[in-house]
Design an enzyme around this catalytic site. Sequence first.
Site, PDB file in Angstrom:
ATOM      1  N   HIS A  61       0.813  -1.201  -0.141  1.00 15.94           N
ATOM      2  CA  HIS A  61      -0.042  -0.193   0.116  1.00 15.94           C
ATOM      3  C   HIS A  61       1.019   1.280   0.160  1.00 15.94           C
ATOM      4  O   HIS A  61       1.404   1.480   0.987  1.00 15.94           O
ATOM      5  CB  HIS A  61      -0.980   0.106   1.262  1.00 15.94           C
ATOM      6  N   HIS A  63       1.378   5.477  -2.238  1.00 15.66           N
ATOM      7  CA  HIS A  63       0.736   6.168  -3.156  1.00 15.66           C
ATOM      8  C   HIS A  63       1.718   6.907  -3.935  1.00 15.66           C
ATOM      9  O   HIS A  63       2.362   7.701  -3.652  1.00 15.66           O
ATOM     10  CB  HIS A  63      -0.097   7.251  -2.564  1.00 15.66           C
ATOM     11  N   GLN A 156      -9.575   9.436  -4.699  1.00 17.32           N
ATOM     12  CA  GLN A 156      -9.121  10.173  -3.742  1.00 17.32           C
ATOM     13  C   GLN A 156     -10.540  11.040  -3.164  1.00 17.32           C
ATOM     14  O   GLN A 156     -10.420  11.075  -1.867  1.00 17.32           O
ATOM     15  CB  GLN A 156      -8.023  11.126  -3.854  1.00 17.32           C
ATOM     16  N   HIS A 214      -9.800   2.001   0.809  1.00 10.57           N
ATOM     17  CA  HIS A 214      -9.475   2.891   2.009  1.00 10.57           C
ATOM     18  C   HIS A 214     -10.730   2.874   2.796  1.00 10.57           C
ATOM     19  O   HIS A 214     -11.551   3.498   2.678  1.00 10.57           O
ATOM     20  CB  HIS A 214      -9.094   4.308   1.721  1.00 10.57           C
ATOM     21  N   GLU A 217     -10.704   5.234   7.424  1.00  9.70           N
ATOM     22  CA  GLU A 217      -9.386   5.762   7.767  1.00  9.70           C
ATOM     23  C   GLU A 217      -9.639   7.016   8.838  1.00  9.70           C
ATOM     24  O   GLU A 217      -9.541   8.340   8.238  1.00  9.70           O
ATOM     25  CB  GLU A 217      -8.636   6.202   6.540  1.00  9.70           C
ATOM     26  N   ASP A 313       2.390   3.272   2.961  1.00 17.26           N
ATOM     27  CA  ASP A 313       1.572   4.425   2.484  1.00 17.26           C
ATOM     28  C   ASP A 313       2.025   5.433   1.706  1.00 17.26           C
ATOM     29  O   ASP A 313       1.511   5.769   0.559  1.00 17.26           O
ATOM     30  CB  ASP A 313       0.592   4.831   3.751  1.00 17.26           C
TER      31      ASP A 313
HETATM   32  N1  17E Z   1      -4.908   9.345   0.801  1.00 20.73           N
HETATM   33  C1  17E Z   1      -5.670   9.006   1.675  1.00 20.73           C
HETATM   34  O1  17E Z   1      -6.761   9.110   1.558  1.00 20.73           O
HETATM   35  N2  17E Z   1      -5.064   8.281   2.628  1.00 20.73           N
HETATM   36  C2  17E Z   1      -3.826   8.214   2.826  1.00 20.73           C
HETATM   37  N3  17E Z   1      -3.251   7.681   4.071  1.00 20.73           N
HETATM   38  C3  17E Z   1      -2.929   8.605   1.760  1.00 20.73           C
HETATM   39  C4  17E Z   1      -3.568   9.463   0.687  1.00 20.73           C
HETATM   40  C5  17E Z   1      -1.418   8.660   2.045  1.00 20.73           C
HETATM   41 FE   FE2 Z   2      -3.409   5.180   1.545  1.00 17.99          FE
END
Ligand code: 17E
Ligand code: FE2
Length: 418
Positions: A61, A63, A156, A214, A217, A313
């Site tokens: 994982h 980006h 995103q 995702h 989070e 990440d």
């Molecule tokens: N975008 C997101 O939604 N969450 C993250 N941890 C990163 C990007 C790095």
């Molecule tokens: Fe991520």
Amino acid sequence: MSTQLNAIVNARLQGRNGLHRLDISNGCFSGIAAQPHTTTAQEDELDAQGNLVTPAFVEPHIHLDAAMTAGEPRWNKSGTLFEGIECWSERKTTLSHDDVINRATQTLKLFAAHGIQYVRTHVDVTDPKLTALKAMLEVREQTSAFVDLQIVAFPQEGIWSFKNGRELMEESVRLGADVVGGIPHFEFTRDYGAESVRWLMELAHNNDRLVDVHCDEIDDPESRFLEVLAAEALRLDYGSRVSASHTCAMGSYNDAYCGRLFRLLKRAGLRFLSMPTESLHLQGRFDSYPKRRGITRVAELLDAGLKVAFGQDSIRDPWYPMGNGNMLRTLDVGLHACHMLGMSRIDRSIELITENGAAALDLEEYGIAEGMPARCIVQQGATPYEVLLGQMPVLASVRDGQILVRRKASQPEKDLML
Ligand code: 17E
Ligand code: FE2
């Protein structure tokens, strides 16, 4: 010495005593045998010098489209996920094809130098031009000699909450994304979040793609999209192809709810990806004290028989300014944050950055066994404990019998004569 190896000698292997010889032919392991004594390596053999040899690291994982953009156009001052998304949204307007290719390739080379041979990258597809996705599809081809790269179509800014979100996801799958992503906790409403998860699971299932969402989070204990994802994985009998990334909210769920949830998770059999360095940095930001860790229940998931892997990440991007490609650093932080420094956990810990990542990526050919592609790394240390204590870069990385990386052992402190 030719870079095509016929064997690796003087290797220690996890779960086996003593030294071993790994024979290689046609790029695959052709035999694994215990060695009674240390031997002298021949010209076409690699001497592991009594160090631990493991399968290559898996970065499950990251980006890569945002890699190495920290501070552009501005620094994330609050340290929250949400300001990171805002900074990235500004940086996104200046993306070009070459910009993405250069930063992603540079990062993959850094990863390769640290023994990573398998990478899953999220790529932001909430961009009407899909600039980053198109660039990353090229990177996947250009770097295939040293890394297997999986590309996640990652929305995103949301699927339901971003203009043409669904069409952009569908187009990304058509263009060749390997994995379908999602971000339900960031959608405008709970309903949008749940609908987006059900929709993306259908998209993946209908197109024979993997899933990596995702998921939750956020430190909000009411963020419960994991149950929706798991229920869909169970309904479609798709668990081995579905990863739940982050699941930070699980660190805030109450035990009664987790009791119910874990029953579903075990039946669904989905994979879990936790990014401990990133979550320690981004989560807990709305707490004063006591301050939460913002990390999912890693030890409990493992004890329930589920596969959990750690990922980095980010590397020097709007969300996280640090990172050096060394997965042992991520592992070390994760074991600390998850109360996993008991010796039985340490002994098994390498699986969090190797086998369990391979399970998340649904890799068919992975591991040190006869007939498997000869892909492995030589770590600095004879046991997982020694490897973790030192956190030194790998001594060698071998891919299909070829040496990709080789470096000299660091001088042990005892030899420095202080
Ligand atoms: N975008 C997101 O939604 N969450 C993250 N941890 C990163 C990007 C790095
Ligand atoms: Fe991520």
